[in-house]
Design a protein around this motif. Structure first.
Motif, PDB file in Angstrom:
ATOM      1  N   HIS A  92      -9.287   2.675   2.252  1.00 23.81           N
ATOM      2  CA  HIS A  92      -8.849   2.993   3.618  1.00 23.81           C
ATOM      3  C   HIS A  92     -10.052   2.832   4.534  1.00 23.81           C
ATOM      4  O   HIS A  92     -11.116   3.389   4.247  1.00 23.81           O
ATOM      5  CB  HIS A  92      -8.349   4.435   3.708  1.00 23.81           C
ATOM      6  CG  HIS A  92      -7.214   4.746   2.774  1.00 23.81           C
ATOM      7  ND1 HIS A  92      -7.406   5.186   1.482  1.00 23.81           N
ATOM      8  CD2 HIS A  92      -5.872   4.689   2.958  1.00 23.81           C
ATOM      9  CE1 HIS A  92      -6.226   5.392   0.917  1.00 23.81           C
ATOM     10  NE2 HIS A  92      -5.271   5.085   1.772  1.00 23.81           N
TER      11      HIS A  92
ATOM     12  N   HIS B 172       0.832  -1.216   0.000  1.00 20.26           N
ATOM     13  CA  HIS B 172       0.000   0.000   0.000  1.00 20.26           C
ATOM     14  C   HIS B 172       0.857   1.253   0.000  1.00 20.26           C
ATOM     15  O   HIS B 172       1.557   1.530   0.965  1.00 20.26           O
ATOM     16  CB  HIS B 172      -0.907   0.003   1.240  1.00 20.26           C
ATOM     17  CG  HIS B 172      -1.813   1.198   1.320  1.00 20.26           C
ATOM     18  ND1 HIS B 172      -3.123   1.175   0.888  1.00 20.26           N
ATOM     19  CD2 HIS B 172      -1.607   2.457   1.754  1.00 20.26           C
ATOM     20  CE1 HIS B 172      -3.669   2.361   1.072  1.00 20.26           C
ATOM     21  NE2 HIS B 172      -2.772   3.161   1.598  1.00 20.26           N
TER      22      HIS B 172
ATOM     23  N   HIS C 230       1.244   5.468  -2.017  1.00 22.35           N
ATOM     24  CA  HIS C 230       0.740   6.512  -2.922  1.00 22.35           C
ATOM     25  C   HIS C 230       1.966   7.254  -3.442  1.00 22.35           C
ATOM     26  O   HIS C 230       2.415   8.214  -2.816  1.00 22.35           O
ATOM     27  CB  HIS C 230      -0.142   7.527  -2.190  1.00 22.35           C
ATOM     28  CG  HIS C 230      -1.245   6.965  -1.347  1.00 22.35           C
ATOM     29  ND1 HIS C 230      -2.567   7.118  -1.673  1.00 22.35           N
ATOM     30  CD2 HIS C 230      -1.227   6.272  -0.181  1.00 22.35           C
ATOM     31  CE1 HIS C 230      -3.321   6.540  -0.748  1.00 22.35           C
ATOM     32  NE2 HIS C 230      -2.529   6.020   0.170  1.00 22.35           N
TER      33      HIS C 230
ATOM     34  N   ASP D 247       2.451   3.344   2.951  1.00 14.65           N
ATOM     35  CA  ASP D 247       1.574   4.498   2.763  1.00 14.65           C
ATOM     36  C   ASP D 247       2.388   5.616   2.097  1.00 14.65           C
ATOM     37  O   ASP D 247       3.473   5.357   1.581  1.00 14.65           O
ATOM     38  CB  ASP D 247       0.925   4.941   4.075  1.00 14.65           C
ATOM     39  CG  ASP D 247      -0.543   5.332   3.837  1.00 14.65           C
ATOM     40  OD1 ASP D 247      -0.893   5.642   2.690  1.00 14.65           O
ATOM     41  OD2 ASP D 247      -1.341   5.319   4.801  1.00 14.65           O
TER      42      ASP D 247
ATOM     43  N   HIS E  45      -5.450  -0.203   7.037  1.00 15.18           N
ATOM     44  CA  HIS E  45      -5.548   0.399   8.380  1.00 15.18           C
ATOM     45  C   HIS E  45      -6.254  -0.472   9.417  1.00 15.18           C
ATOM     46  O   HIS E  45      -5.594  -1.166  10.151  1.00 15.18           O
ATOM     47  CB  HIS E  45      -6.110   1.822   8.350  1.00 15.18           C
ATOM     48  CG  HIS E  45      -5.284   2.718   7.454  1.00 15.18           C
ATOM     49  ND1 HIS E  45      -3.908   2.742   7.519  1.00 15.18           N
ATOM     50  CD2 HIS E  45      -5.629   3.567   6.440  1.00 15.18           C
ATOM     51  CE1 HIS E  45      -3.445   3.586   6.605  1.00 15.18           C
ATOM     52  NE2 HIS E  45      -4.467   4.096   5.926  1.00 15.18           N
TER      53      HIS E  45
HETATM   54 ZN   LIG Z   1      -3.105   5.186   2.033  1.00 14.54          ZN
END
Ligand SMILES: [Zn+2]
Length: 398
Positions: free
Chosen positions: A200, A61, A63, A308, A255
């Motif tokens: 998320h 995961h 970005h 993340d 999460h």
């Molecule tokens: Zn994220």
């Protein structure tokens, strides 16, 4: 080709001392003791010397859009404040900036030994301009909070941009920014196109108070930008999410920090049905409630690690992520921690027959690290904190 190393960490049995891997094209065809592999296979021998050879790491995961936001947003007082801050930073950037940011992120991830990445992008239209250097699952990150009547268009447009890629999926951002319609349409497409989904969920205390109690800073923030709030004041984020799902098995949930006892009852009934991604350092940055690792694992969930984005983390190193995880979960063995960036994310991406292990038939995606103490190789791998100097991706040394 034959690659020899002092230790082969296969992730499906004990490491092999003085071992070797036979490779044909982009696949592993043989593995075992060096002498045996050499006797059974012909071809060039690459001797890595006093090194451990292990599967390339998998970031479940991230970005990469926001690689350029490293260090720009100090830890916020509230989650809603962070969303305001990242929106303000994003407003300063052009598409060209985001494209550069994605490319920088790929280079950094690769430098840290990542050979496969699950990358959420808010700019699916940029994907065609990226020549990704590692295996990539592109997930279009989708938000319709300011234009809920366009939910289906937003999803369909992103599919047009992504469907030419080898591996892609859809990522409704979160239940507070993506409508029920948008989530539903993503599931329809997932069913038709056989793709993965991620979102998320249950990340912050504010998300919990928004949905369960219809109050708090996140509630006020999204209400202020015109979000219909009739789904608030009844259920937890997890209950709301699961109650509306028709394809639970397709989802990778990032999460799950905020879970109530009633949520755990729900999870017990859906054990093993979806995948979980934990981002230890981003979690620490926000100061979220403790991630319920042991309870989720005991319920049979497959749990992966991810970095993340660098809007809430300092780099894209999965080694640093493993160390942060080890600090909060010292009872978890180093071998299990390494499996959370190899075997587990391979399974989450439905690649359990191709990635995350070194075994015949699997993709030849490896990294090599110095190995001074074969008896504690997993500790040594987790402690590694430099750039990775040798990578093989798809059978080619990069
Ligand atoms: Zn994220």
């Amino acid at each position: 080709m034959i690659v020899r190393a002092r230790l082969i960490v296969t992730m499906n049995g004990p490491p092999i001392e003085n071992g070797a891997v036979g490779i044909e094209g982009n696949r592993v065809v043989d593995i075992g003791l060096f002498n045996e592999v050499k006797a059974r296979n012909s071809g060039e021998v690459v001797d890595l010397g006093e090194q451990a050879l292990l599967p390339g790491l998998i970031n479940a995961h991230c970005h990469l859009d926001y690689t350029c936001l490293r260090g720009k947003i100090p830890p916020p007082k509230s989650f809603a404040d962070w969303i305001r801050a990242i929106n303000a930073e994003k407003a300063k950037l052009s598409k060209r900036d985001f494209l550069a940011s994605i490319n920088q992120g790929f280079a950094e991830a690769k430098r840290f030994g990542t050979t496969t990445i699950g990358n959420l992008t808010a700019f699916p239209e940029l994907v065609a301009k990226v020549n990704e250097p590692i295996r990539t699952w592109w997930f279009a990150e989708l938000i319709d909070v300011r234009e809920p009547n366009r939910a289906r268009d937003i999803v369909d447009l992103s599919v047009k941009s992504l469907k030419s890629r080898e591996n892609w999926g859809l990522a409704p951002h979160a239940p507070f920014t993506a409508s029920a319609d948008l989530y539903r349409h993503c599931e329809e497409i997932a069913r038709a196109k056989n793709i993965l989904l991620t979102t998320h969920l249950a990340e912050s205390r504010e998300e919990m108070s928004m949905f369960r109690d219809a109050s708090g800073p996140l509630y006020e923030f999204v209400k202020g930008i015109g979000r219909p709030m009739d789904d608030c004041g009844h259920e937890t984020p997890l209950a709301l999410f699961l109650g509306r799902r028709t394809l639970p098995g397709r989802w990778m949930l990032a999460h799950l920090n905020e879970l109530t006892e009633s949520d755990f009852d729900l999870l017990a009934k859906s054990a093993g049905k979806f995948q979980v991604v934990h981002s230890p350092r981003s979690h620490g940055y926000f100061g979220h409630s403790r991630f319920p690792f042991e309870r989720l694992r005991a319920l049979g969930f497959n749990i992966c690690l991810g970095t993340d984005s660098l809007a809430s983390n300092e780099d894209l190193s999965l080694f640093a992520e493993m160390r942060a995880f080890q600090k909060s979960e010292p009872r978890t063995s180093p071998e299990e921690i390494l499996s959370m960036v190899t075997v587990s994310p391979a399974r989450a991406l439905r690649q359990e027959d191709a990635l995350g292990e070194i075994r015949p038939g699997f993709c030849a995606d490896f990294i090599s690290l110095p190995c001074a103490r074969p008896t504690s190789v997993f500790e040594e791998i987790i402690a590694f904190d430099r750039p990775v100097e040798w990578t093989m991706l798809d059978g080619k040394i990069r």
